[in-house]
Motif scaffolding. Structure first.
Motif, PDB file in Angstrom:
ATOM      1  N   TRP A 308      45.330  43.100  27.295  1.00  0.00           N
ATOM      2  CA  TRP A 308      44.435  43.454  28.502  1.00  0.00           C
ATOM      3  C   TRP A 308      43.496  42.484  28.747  1.00  0.00           C
ATOM      4  O   TRP A 308      42.931  41.569  27.890  1.00  0.00           O
ATOM      5  CB  TRP A 308      43.854  44.843  28.458  1.00  0.00           C
ATOM      6  CG  TRP A 308      43.432  45.219  27.041  1.00  0.00           C
ATOM      7  CD1 TRP A 308      43.950  45.772  26.173  1.00  0.00           C
ATOM      8  CD2 TRP A 308      42.092  44.381  26.554  1.00  0.00           C
ATOM      9  NE1 TRP A 308      43.293  45.901  24.851  1.00  0.00           N
ATOM     10  CE2 TRP A 308      41.834  45.200  25.046  1.00  0.00           C
ATOM     11  CE3 TRP A 308      40.981  43.813  26.879  1.00  0.00           C
ATOM     12  CZ2 TRP A 308      40.972  44.936  24.253  1.00  0.00           C
ATOM     13  CZ3 TRP A 308      39.943  43.401  26.122  1.00  0.00           C
ATOM     14  CH2 TRP A 308      40.053  44.282  24.738  1.00  0.00           C
ATOM     15  N   VAL A 309      43.080  42.377  30.070  1.00  0.00           N
ATOM     16  CA  VAL A 309      41.700  41.524  30.316  1.00  0.00           C
ATOM     17  C   VAL A 309      40.966  42.454  30.866  1.00  0.00           C
ATOM     18  O   VAL A 309      41.080  43.170  32.023  1.00  0.00           O
ATOM     19  CB  VAL A 309      42.260  40.385  31.455  1.00  0.00           C
ATOM     20  CG1 VAL A 309      40.946  39.888  32.037  1.00  0.00           C
ATOM     21  CG2 VAL A 309      42.903  39.430  31.033  1.00  0.00           C
ATOM     22  N   ARG A 310      39.638  42.443  30.439  1.00  0.00           N
ATOM     23  CA  ARG A 310      38.287  43.252  30.975  1.00  0.00           C
ATOM     24  C   ARG A 310      37.375  42.558  31.693  1.00  0.00           C
ATOM     25  O   ARG A 310      37.085  41.540  31.047  1.00  0.00           O
ATOM     26  CB  ARG A 310      37.681  44.136  29.787  1.00  0.00           C
ATOM     27  CG  ARG A 310      36.593  45.087  30.114  1.00  0.00           C
ATOM     28  CD  ARG A 310      36.037  45.715  28.983  1.00  0.00           C
ATOM     29  NE  ARG A 310      36.683  46.749  28.438  1.00  0.00           N
ATOM     30  CZ  ARG A 310      37.396  46.826  27.250  1.00  0.00           C
ATOM     31  NH1 ARG A 310      37.180  45.493  26.718  1.00  0.00           N
ATOM     32  NH2 ARG A 310      37.925  47.807  26.787  1.00  0.00           N
ATOM     33  N   ASP A 311      37.052  42.812  32.803  1.00  0.00           N
ATOM     34  CA  ASP A 311      36.194  42.092  33.627  1.00  0.00           C
ATOM     35  C   ASP A 311      34.822  42.731  33.861  1.00  0.00           C
ATOM     36  O   ASP A 311      34.663  43.974  33.283  1.00  0.00           O
ATOM     37  CB  ASP A 311      36.648  41.729  34.974  1.00  0.00           C
ATOM     38  CG  ASP A 311      37.025  42.901  35.828  1.00  0.00           C
ATOM     39  OD1 ASP A 311      36.157  43.549  35.975  1.00  0.00           O
ATOM     40  OD2 ASP A 311      37.978  42.792  36.586  1.00  0.00           O
ATOM     41  N   ASN A 312      33.766  42.309  34.382  1.00  0.00           N
ATOM     42  CA  ASN A 312      32.732  42.935  34.622  1.00  0.00           C
ATOM     43  C   ASN A 312      32.225  42.940  35.765  1.00  0.00           C
ATOM     44  O   ASN A 312      30.988  43.162  36.350  1.00  0.00           O
ATOM     45  CB  ASN A 312      31.429  42.032  33.743  1.00  0.00           C
ATOM     46  CG  ASN A 312      31.238  40.794  34.274  1.00  0.00           C
ATOM     47  OD1 ASN A 312      32.277  40.040  34.717  1.00  0.00           O
ATOM     48  ND2 ASN A 312      30.276  39.952  34.208  1.00  0.00           N
ATOM     49  N   GLY A 313      33.266  43.047  36.791  1.00  0.00           N
ATOM     50  CA  GLY A 313      32.907  43.117  38.299  1.00  0.00           C
ATOM     51  C   GLY A 313      32.607  44.606  38.569  1.00  0.00           C
ATOM     52  O   GLY A 313      32.515  45.477  37.930  1.00  0.00           O
ATOM     53  N   VAL A 357      52.698  48.033  33.511  1.00  0.00           N
ATOM     54  CA  VAL A 357      51.546  47.601  33.947  1.00  0.00           C
ATOM     55  C   VAL A 357      50.553  48.519  34.282  1.00  0.00           C
ATOM     56  O   VAL A 357      51.157  49.760  34.362  1.00  0.00           O
ATOM     57  CB  VAL A 357      51.670  46.456  34.972  1.00  0.00           C
ATOM     58  CG1 VAL A 357      52.539  45.260  34.310  1.00  0.00           C
ATOM     59  CG2 VAL A 357      52.264  47.157  36.264  1.00  0.00           C
ATOM     60  N   GLY A 358      49.402  48.320  34.263  1.00  0.00           N
ATOM     61  CA  GLY A 358      48.260  49.261  34.593  1.00  0.00           C
ATOM     62  C   GLY A 358      47.049  48.764  34.895  1.00  0.00           C
ATOM     63  O   GLY A 358      46.641  47.790  34.270  1.00  0.00           O
ATOM     64  N   VAL A 359      46.182  49.687  35.245  1.00  0.00           N
ATOM     65  CA  VAL A 359      44.502  49.168  35.256  1.00  0.00           C
ATOM     66  C   VAL A 359      43.959  50.496  35.130  1.00  0.00           C
ATOM     67  O   VAL A 359      44.518  51.535  35.152  1.00  0.00           O
ATOM     68  CB  VAL A 359      44.329  48.724  36.794  1.00  0.00           C
ATOM     69  CG1 VAL A 359      44.383  49.815  37.887  1.00  0.00           C
ATOM     70  CG2 VAL A 359      42.953  48.275  36.898  1.00  0.00           C
ATOM     71  N   GLU A 360      42.826  50.303  34.262  1.00  0.00           N
ATOM     72  CA  GLU A 360      41.649  51.413  34.149  1.00  0.00           C
ATOM     73  C   GLU A 360      40.485  50.973  34.632  1.00  0.00           C
ATOM     74  O   GLU A 360      39.955  49.961  34.465  1.00  0.00           O
ATOM     75  CB  GLU A 360      41.509  51.585  32.400  1.00  0.00           C
ATOM     76  CG  GLU A 360      42.837  52.264  31.922  1.00  0.00           C
ATOM     77  CD  GLU A 360      42.611  52.264  30.206  1.00  0.00           C
ATOM     78  OE1 GLU A 360      41.719  51.775  29.805  1.00  0.00           O
ATOM     79  OE2 GLU A 360      43.735  52.578  29.419  1.00  0.00           O
ATOM     80  N   SER A 369      36.708  46.538  35.295  1.00  0.00           N
ATOM     81  CA  SER A 369      38.136  47.133  35.136  1.00  0.00           C
ATOM     82  C   SER A 369      38.772  46.449  34.036  1.00  0.00           C
ATOM     83  O   SER A 369      38.315  45.275  33.631  1.00  0.00           O
ATOM     84  CB  SER A 369      38.768  46.799  36.379  1.00  0.00           C
ATOM     85  OG  SER A 369      38.161  47.228  37.713  1.00  0.00           O
ATOM     86  N   LEU A 370      39.819  47.143  33.405  1.00  0.00           N
ATOM     87  CA  LEU A 370      40.690  46.695  32.417  1.00  0.00           C
ATOM     88  C   LEU A 370      42.122  46.694  33.094  1.00  0.00           C
ATOM     89  O   LEU A 370      42.628  47.586  33.128  1.00  0.00           O
ATOM     90  CB  LEU A 370      40.582  47.578  31.276  1.00  0.00           C
ATOM     91  CG  LEU A 370      41.260  46.976  30.046  1.00  0.00           C
ATOM     92  CD1 LEU A 370      40.457  47.430  28.765  1.00  0.00           C
ATOM     93  CD2 LEU A 370      42.825  47.473  29.986  1.00  0.00           C
ATOM     94  N   PHE A 371      42.710  45.522  33.286  1.00  0.00           N
ATOM     95  CA  PHE A 371      44.140  45.338  33.550  1.00  0.00           C
ATOM     96  C   PHE A 371      44.906  44.899  32.282  1.00  0.00           C
ATOM     97  O   PHE A 371      44.422  44.021  31.532  1.00  0.00           O
ATOM     98  CB  PHE A 371      44.101  44.088  34.628  1.00  0.00           C
ATOM     99  CG  PHE A 371      43.968  44.259  36.002  1.00  0.00           C
ATOM    100  CD1 PHE A 371      44.622  44.752  36.985  1.00  0.00           C
ATOM    101  CD2 PHE A 371      42.457  44.404  36.353  1.00  0.00           C
ATOM    102  CE1 PHE A 371      44.098  45.160  38.185  1.00  0.00           C
ATOM    103  CE2 PHE A 371      42.047  44.560  37.562  1.00  0.00           C
ATOM    104  CZ  PHE A 371      42.879  45.057  38.364  1.00  0.00           C
TER     105      PHE A 371
END
Length: 382
Positions: A308-313, A357-360, A369-371
């Motif tokens: 996963w990749v977690r952003d701060n947006g 695949v998915g997003v949280e 968000s976490l993709f």
């Protein structure tokens, strides 16, 4: 059932036990699955509960004759497409016309010859199977046409924007080059290069999409650390432009996949995080086991790993999350400007590799968000 082996499920309806035994034995001996009932109401119940591939239907029966059974089957959406072959002692033309008018596809007169019944059963089952294949092909074609239309619209929109930028700056340089300050010329040149790179990226994604559709790949153990580093090197300019902070785990597990394709997944996720994350973006890359997998995974099924990749947006609302990975849905309908090929390609890649695949996201600004994408694990050691 296929067109070269049309054996299937046949329902026989006849009030005479001797006829039921004869037809059942004959068809069973030739590899067909047979169900037999002795009246119309039971025939309707059996056909509605488990629609057969073909029905052999007598006409003269108590309670409900064969014509009425046929009419009711044709009125029911669940059973209307089942071919019905009448078998009756009524040899008059009027009886046959009435049978075809009710919806029958064929008519055999008693006493019948076994070879004739078998030949007609074989023919109508083969036609039934070919009809199903044609319906499935038509449905798939309609879906592809719809997808192609959306695809063409998306690509045209995506290429139009950078090409408009290129044309605008090129015309400015062509018409006013001598009058422009040096820094303006430099900015125009950089914009031309940036626009051209965007077009090249879109073309590369189109080529990748074509290769995903056509290629058959062998899943191999992945060096995920090496793949992530390669993706970050490709995005060095993007990471620098957005002043993004990339946080990596101390180690990566091994998973199964195709290295070149998985690198594209990371490139899409990291690039999106840089463009649509916080200001400045902070991207945390990591992995874990899918939640609840140990308890729910059937014995013998390989384990999996979630990357996963977690952003701060800004977060993404639940409604928008459902549209993110839909083929050729534009990202700017959900977040900000971008082109709509990336996440649909990610989904195609991962599903082709046997993953998900998915997003949280909580949909809250600043919570990010976490993709993620899930791949089969190379071993159960993760």
């Amino acid at each position: 059932m296929n067109d070269t082996d049309p054996h299937g499920d046949i329902l026989i309806v006849d009030d005479a036990p001797a006829n039921l035994r004869l037809l059942s034995q004959m068809l069973t001996d030739h590899g067909y699955k047979v169900r037999a009932v002795r009246n119309g109401p039971h025939a309707l119940q059996a056909a509605q509960a488990a629609p057969p591939d073909l029905i052999l239907l007598d006409i003269l029966m108590p309670e409900m004759d064969g014509y009425e059974v046929c009419r009711r089957l044709k009125e029911d959406e669940r059973t209307r497409d089942i071919p019905i072959l009448f078998i009756s002692a009524l040899g008059e033309v009027d009886a046959k016309v009435k049978a075809f008018t009710a919806g029958g596809v064929d008519y055999v007169t008693k006493p019948f010859q076994a070879e004739e019944v078998l030949a007609r059963v074989h023919t109508h089952l083969a036609l039934r199977n070919l009809t199903r294949q044609l319906q499935e092909a038509n449905a798939e074609l309609a879906q592809r046409v719809e997808e192609l239309d959306a695809f063409a619209h998306t690509v045209a929109h995506d290429i139009r924007s950078p090409l408009s930028t290129i044309i605008g700056y090129a015309e400015l340089l062509w018409q006013d080059y001598q009058d422009l300050p040096e820094d303006t010329r430099r900015n125009c040149t950089q914009a031309l290069v940036h626009g051209a790179r965007n077009v090249i990226n879109i073309v590369d994604e189109l080529l990748l999409l074509a290769s995903i559709r056509q290629a058959d790949v062998v899943l191999e153990p992945l060096d995920m650390g090496h793949i992530v580093n390669a993706a970050c090197e490709r995005l060095a300019n993007v990471i620098q432009e957005h002043q993004a902070e990339i946080v990596l785990p101390p180690q990566w597990p091994s998973a199964l996949g195709h290295a070149a394709w998985v690198e594209e997944v990371w490139v899409n996720y990291i690039s999106n995080g840089c463009k649509y994350g916080g200001k400045p973006p902070r991207l945390e890359l990591g992995w874990d086991r899918p939640e609840g997998e140990m308890a729910s995974r059937p014995e013998g099924e390989p384990a999996s790993v979630r990357f996963w990749v977690r952003d701060n947006g800004d977060g993404i609302s639940p409604d928008d999350q459902t549209r993110l990975f839909v083929p050729f849905t534009r990202l700017d309908r959900v977040r900000v400007k971008g082109h709509g090929l990336g996440l649909s390609i990610v989904r195609r890649i991962v599903e082709k590799l046997g993953g998900q695949v998915g997003v949280e996201s909580e949909g809250v600004s600043g919570r990010g968000s976490l993709f993620y994408f899930i791949l089969p694990a190379a071993s159960d050691s993760v």
